[in-house]
Motif scaffolding. Structure first.
Motif, PDB file in Angstrom:
ATOM      1  N   UNK A 139       0.820  -1.199   0.000  1.00 50.15           N
ATOM      2  CA  UNK A 139       0.000   0.000   0.000  1.00 50.15           C
ATOM      3  C   UNK A 139       0.858   1.255   0.000  1.00 50.15           C
ATOM      4  N   UNK A 140       1.896   1.256   0.802  1.00 48.73           N
ATOM      5  CA  UNK A 140       2.772   2.429   0.876  1.00 48.73           C
ATOM      6  C   UNK A 140       3.469   2.669  -0.459  1.00 48.73           C
ATOM      7  N   UNK A 157       2.274   1.724  -3.369  1.00 53.13           N
ATOM      8  CA  UNK A 157       1.251   2.156  -4.311  1.00 53.13           C
ATOM      9  C   UNK A 157       0.935   3.641  -4.136  1.00 53.13           C
ATOM     10  N   UNK A 158       1.062   4.121  -2.919  1.00 55.23           N
ATOM     11  CA  UNK A 158       0.789   5.530  -2.641  1.00 55.23           C
ATOM     12  C   UNK A 158       1.965   6.442  -2.964  1.00 55.23           C
ATOM     13  N   UNK A 168       4.677   6.581  -1.253  1.00 60.04           N
ATOM     14  CA  UNK A 168       5.385   6.959  -0.032  1.00 60.04           C
ATOM     15  C   UNK A 168       6.657   6.135   0.129  1.00 60.04           C
TER      16      UNK A 168
END
Lengths: 271, 271
Positions: free
Chosen positions: A59-60, A62-63, A65
């Motif tokens: 998720x990180x 994909x964001x 970050x």
DNA sequence: AATCAAGTTCCAAATAATGGAACAAGTCAT
DNA sequence: ATGACTTGTTCCATTATTTGGAACTTGATT
């Protein structure tokens, strides 16, 4: 869920805010490490279960970050830098303070800092320096312990007694130099003085051969405690010199607070 | 549920990250706004339901990513700045590039940039400037469209054709000046040239009276496309001058890539 | 006193997160 | 090669968190 005592835990990477807290803790684990972190490194650092950590990392990434390298290790992503840039350049308090920092630098010839208290640390938000290397601006965003820096102690002097106690309870008194405070007791006494005088000194408490004089600023409209300082190397800046600079530093702090009160508005009928 | 936005995506979409995605979207909404945002402002901007947004905001405040002012409005928090500072100062690629940027600046006397491609934008990661105002470093973290900047177009020339197409499909061709590309078609042709030549020009495509020459760098170890550029005002920097600087810029880019391959290379990147 | 707007809290239902365990994919020492 | 390890990825039934409409404050305005 352990939200009953949410006041109590937040200092380090442990989750207080459900999913978001865990994600940010993992992000911080990667960002504070020095070098790309492999999955197993982060697994050890974060203490999350494998499955959970794996999803968090995806998720990180994909964001934006985090970035995943070809060798599967993780590095900080660019999105963080962009978000920080936007928030820094839109910071109105810094904007108000800047000309005053500049003036203080012209008067003293030494480095001038603007910092804001966050938890137990001072975060540097602006800096005016004599010999500007490219490095210089790297300081912006840097966090140093409040208890052993001029701005830090100045900012602490603005806190109400119970809040101050709470901050000190969470402070680890690391002995950086022989002048560093070793416990809350001596610090509390000094903070009392600072509150009276309106200025604070740092005589090589954080770094050897570095001294500074600082003054506190309460940021209008928010609960934040900030401060400015003039810093120099011990061989060039005597204690007498620092004492002489205390008045202009206090005056600059006062001017910033006053101008900020006008430009950032009191918000409402606040205290 | 209002999932309209997340339907359309293929590979690199957004909002596929559940809770974290929403939280970061809200964070970005506050950070990109210019001024403190009240609850209702963010409600309109983010499109989240009231209850959800309220919890999201509390979490972000609790994490230090946002600050809530006394008048209840929200501002960017200091944690963002600290996280960005850590990731910037630990960025090894920037570290490798820096002396080369410095050298290029000494050669040309003009401003030198280092940027990395992220989605459709170039994020500036370092800058060496002649007359250094305090402002200067503010550029770090700034994002500009790739299609109308020298570094941007140079970086695009490194992408494989299908990836390039995908990026351009997501690009909005905003006409900043009369020289700005209006569509993917003309840009694609120029990128082809850039790929051949090894350098790109920006003749007042993004800002009037500003020109630059840039060269691409593929960052070893990751999928990232980067670039460096020399930038100057049109009145001082002729096109002939830019053409003359193309070779040293290419050479610096090559040197950075080579050194990075060694220092960040496929092997361990540790200290 | 009534009306309106802004912000906060509540809670049953839906959904996304959880995490143990099995599964690939390399590495390395026989 | 073979087997023992290490590292990263996927699966999926269970569970806890998030969700979001609605009701409830709070405070200003008429």
């Amino acid at each position: 869920m352990t939200n009953d005592m949410m006041v109590a835990d937040e200092g380090r990477g442990e989750a207080g805010t459900g999913t978001l807290g865990k994600a940010i803790a993992v992000l911080e684990a990667v960002v504070t490490a020095d070098g790309p972190q492999r999955f197993t490194d982060i697994l050890a650092r974060s203490g999350q279960p494998r499955g959970t950590l794996h999803r968090l990392l995806s998720h990180l990434v994909e964001e934006g970050l985090l970035i995943q390298r070809r060798d599967l290790s993780y590095e900080p992503g660019l999105r963080l830098l962009t978000l920080a840039y936007r928030s820094w350049s839109a910071n109105r308090f810094r904007d108000v303070a800047e000309p005053h920092l500049q003036r203080l630098h012209e008067l003293t010839g030494e480095t001038v800092h603007l910092g804001i208290l966050r938890e137990t640390e001072i975060v540097y938000v602006d800096k005016v320096e004599s010999r500007q290397t490219v490095r210089m601006s790297s300081q912006i965003g840097k966090a140093s312990p409040a208890y052993c820096t001029g701005i830090g102690k100045a900012a602490l002097s603005l806190l109400a007694q119970p809040v101050l106690k709470h901050v000190l309870a969470r402070t680890a008194f690391h002995p950086f130099t022989s002048h560093t405070h070793r416990s809350a007791a001596t610090l509390l006494a000094e903070v009392e003085e600072i509150r009276r005088d309106g200025h604070a000194f740092d005589c090589e408490e954080h770094e050897a051969e570095i001294r500074c004089v600082a003054a506190p600023i309460a940021i209008p409209g928010s609960e934040l405690a900030a401060g400015i300082s003039v810093t120099g190397p011990a061989y060039r800046v005597s204690m007498e010199q620092l004492v002489a600079w205390a008045a202009p530093v206090r005056e600059a702090a006062r001017a910033i607070a006053e101008e900020a009160a006008i430009r950032l508005g009191p918000g409402r009928g606040g205290p």
